[in-house]
Scaffold this active site. Structure first.
Site, PDB file in Angstrom:
ATOM      1  N   SER A   3       0.859  -1.188   0.000  1.00 19.66           N
ATOM      2  CA  SER A   3       0.000   0.000   0.000  1.00 19.66           C
ATOM      3  C   SER A   3       0.888   1.227   0.000  1.00 19.66           C
ATOM      4  CB  SER A   3      -0.894  -0.005   1.240  1.00 19.66           C
ATOM      5  OG  SER A   3      -1.486   1.262   1.457  1.00 19.66           O
ATOM      6  N   TYR A  63      -2.667  -0.833  10.238  1.00 22.55           N
ATOM      7  CA  TYR A  63      -2.696  -1.217   8.829  1.00 22.55           C
ATOM      8  C   TYR A  63      -1.445  -0.700   8.116  1.00 22.55           C
ATOM      9  CZ  TYR A  63      -4.005  -1.412   3.923  1.00 22.55           C
ATOM     10  OH  TYR A  63      -4.004  -1.659   2.576  1.00 22.55           O
TER      11      TYR A  63
END
Length: 258
Positions: free
Chosen positions: A136, A149
């Site tokens: 990400s 995350y």
């Protein structure tokens, strides 16, 4: 021996899109092994792909599922041409608004399971094989209100970069795929499903999964160590190299309130 693409998180989002695009590409393998929890979604995927799809319903946060995948690989002994580790999830909110169970599952799925599946797959890969670890753009800096995350994706990013060097002599290429927000997947609604989900109000310039997967596959074919499939994540990657983390977090605090 059957040549396959092994894709985790294949029941939805990027994993599902990877399965469809790989099945229709010139480099398509003989079969796709699709791993995810929702068996009905995997069965639907069979109808959308141009090559056979083997549904493998497993919850990769469970060690017993990892063992089942290991046993299947040992039994079938396929040649894995492409591994896509797309299984993962995130939660938005203050640390106190996200349950410990969700926190543990993020770490288990985004970090441990990705490494486990990679290690299980490597003995079945040959020169020319490719690994895409779905990280990400959040891997490039600390992100308050997305802290676990982002940290889990930073782990996977660093793991991918180092593994690439270790595998260089074996001719197996590893690409860390680092997309920005993606509008047409389940990720954003599920990430916001917390008491603090409104900590991020809008997702400006979000990408689409079709474009992200197309660019990620291109970058993998080119042998790039990192794929930033879109202008926002590309600029973020560059900026994070030069701007101190404290300033980047300050900019994030402004952007997430837009």
């Amino acid at each position: 021996m059957t040549e396959i693409a092994l894709i985790t998180g294949a029941s939805s989002g990027l994993g599902r899109e990877f399965a469809m695009q790989i099945s229709r590409s010139e480099e398509r393998p003989q079969e796709i092994w699709a791993v995810a929890r929702r068996e009905n979604r995997l069965e639907e995927l069979q109808k959308l792909c141009g090559i056979p799809v083997r549904p493998i319903p497993l919850d990769l946060t469970r060690q017993e599922s990892i063992r089942k995948l290991e046993e299947l690989l040992q039994k079938e002994k396929p040649v894995i041409r492409i591994l896509v580790n797309a299984a993962g999830f995130g939660k938005i909110g203050r640390y106190s608004e996200i349950s410990r169970e969700d926190t543990d599952r993020m770490i288990d799925l985004n970090c441990r399971a990705a490494v486990d599946v990679t290690l299980l797959s490597l003995p079945y890969m040959r020169r020319g094989g490719r690994i895409l670890e779905i990280c990400s753009t959040s891997a490039f800096q600390p992100f308050p209100y997305l802290n676990v995350y982002a940290a889990s994706k930073s782990f996977l990013y660093r793991y991918s970069r180092a593994l690439r060097v270790e595998l260089f002599g074996e001719g197996i290429r590893v690409t860390a795929v680092c997309p920005y927000w993606i509008k047409n997947t389940e990720f954003i609604p599920k990430a916001k499903d917390t008491g603090g989900g409104e900590a991020v109000r809008h997702f400006p310039l979000a990408s689409r999964r079709e474009t992200v997967v197309k660019l990620a596959l291109r970058d993998s074919r080119l042998g790039l160590p990192v794929s930033t499939p879109g202008p926002v994540c590309f600029l973020h990657r560059i900026a994070a190299k030069f701007i101190p983390s404290e300033i980047m977090m300050g900019l994030w605090a402004l952007i997430r309130r837009i």
